[in-house]
Motif scaffolding. Structure first.
Motif, short mmCIF file in Angstrom:
data_model
loop_
_atom_site.label_atom_id
_atom_site.label_comp_id
_atom_site.label_asym_id
_atom_site.label_seq_id
_atom_site.Cartn_x
_atom_site.Cartn_y
_atom_site.Cartn_z
N VAL A 73 52.55 -6.58 2.50
CA VAL A 73 51.76 -5.68 2.01
C VAL A 73 50.68 -5.27 3.30
CG1 VAL A 73 50.42 -4.61 0.09
CG2 VAL A 73 52.31 -6.09 -0.30
N ASP A 74 50.31 -4.00 3.34
CA ASP A 74 49.35 -3.88 4.42
C ASP A 74 47.82 -3.71 3.84
OD1 ASP A 74 48.84 -1.40 3.47
OD2 ASP A 74 49.04 -0.16 5.15
N CYS A 75 47.02 -3.86 4.72
CA CYS A 75 45.53 -4.26 4.58
C CYS A 75 44.89 -3.15 3.36
CB CYS A 75 44.69 -4.13 5.65
SG CYS A 75 44.88 -2.56 6.76
N ASP A 76 45.55 -2.06 3.37
CA ASP A 76 44.89 -1.03 2.18
C ASP A 76 45.98 -0.80 1.14
OD1 ASP A 76 46.19 0.54 4.31
OD2 ASP A 76 44.83 1.78 4.40
N ASP A 77 47.05 -1.65 1.31
CA ASP A 77 47.80 -1.60 -0.05
C ASP A 77 48.66 -0.24 -0.27
OD1 ASP A 77 47.06 -4.03 -1.15
OD2 ASP A 77 45.07 -2.94 -1.86
N ASP A 78 49.07 0.43 0.96
CA ASP A 78 49.69 1.57 0.59
C ASP A 78 50.90 1.78 1.88
OD1 ASP A 78 48.43 2.19 3.18
OD2 ASP A 78 47.35 3.92 2.65
N THR A 79 51.35 0.56 2.18
CA THR A 79 52.70 0.50 2.96
C THR A 79 53.29 -0.96 2.72
OG1 THR A 79 51.78 1.94 4.62
CG2 THR A 79 53.69 0.71 5.28
#
Lengths: 125, 125
Positions: A73-79
């Motif tokens: 999961v990426d750093c801002d939870d959107d990918t």
């Protein structure tokens, strides 16, 4: 369950399918909460089909599913990245191993590689 | 210039930055026509910042640019891969090498790896 940020983009975020063994990027599609839950539950990649507007169990018809090996999961939870084993060897509906089979060369796109299967045989026409 | 399909998604499509040498996925951001043209022209990754609503030359302030080695386009022209050399070694604003530094483990996210730089030093706070 790990919570993703589906709010920012009206319910859909991108999921990148990457070959777990080779690191090759196979495709990008979109997931909603339902696809996310199904993926976690079944350990097979699920997406949301924007064209058909329905839950999409990748390979559900052809048998060429994507078995989940790991998810990042990426750093801002959107990918997210699905690290997968691609059954059948090809992720693309064209029969190519990856959807990203064309390289930019000046003003042109150059096709790299050969189809792994004949889409007419797999999907029927 | 290679034409992408920006229509389907209201002007923005995803661009995946992948380390050209290792295959590691570093980040995903969005591009519009302007960012696409700037990337091709300068051979450095440009994106469209959705939060700032402006053209984003990645690393333009810190010097940690992404040098384009190759670009791949997917089968329906609405996603691209930038194969890059990441100057400074880290793509993520947290100082981590990749934005995808957290792995799903049951109901938790487990951090993998260590920051390459201290974001306060690079971006100033």
């Amino acid at each position: 369950m790990v919570k993703l940020d589906f709010e920012k983009t009206k319910g859909l975020i991108p999921a990148i399918a990457q070959d777990a063994a080779t690191g090759e990027i196979l495709m990008l599609a979109y997931i909603n909460q339902e696809a996310w839950e199904k993926t976690l539950e079944t350990k097979e990649a699920h997406y949301w089909s924007r064209s058909r507007q329905e839950l999409w169990h990748k390979g559900g018809t052809s048998g060429n599913v994507q078995i989940i090996k790991d998810i990042y999961v990426d750093c801002d939870d959107d990918t997210v990245i699905y690290k997968v084993e691609q059954i059948g060897g090809a992720a693309c509906h064209t029969g190519m191993r990856t959807c990203f089979y064309r390289r930019v060369s000046g003003d042109e796109l150059v096709t790299e590689g050969e189809p792994v299967f004949d889409p007419e045989e797999v999907y029927g026409k």
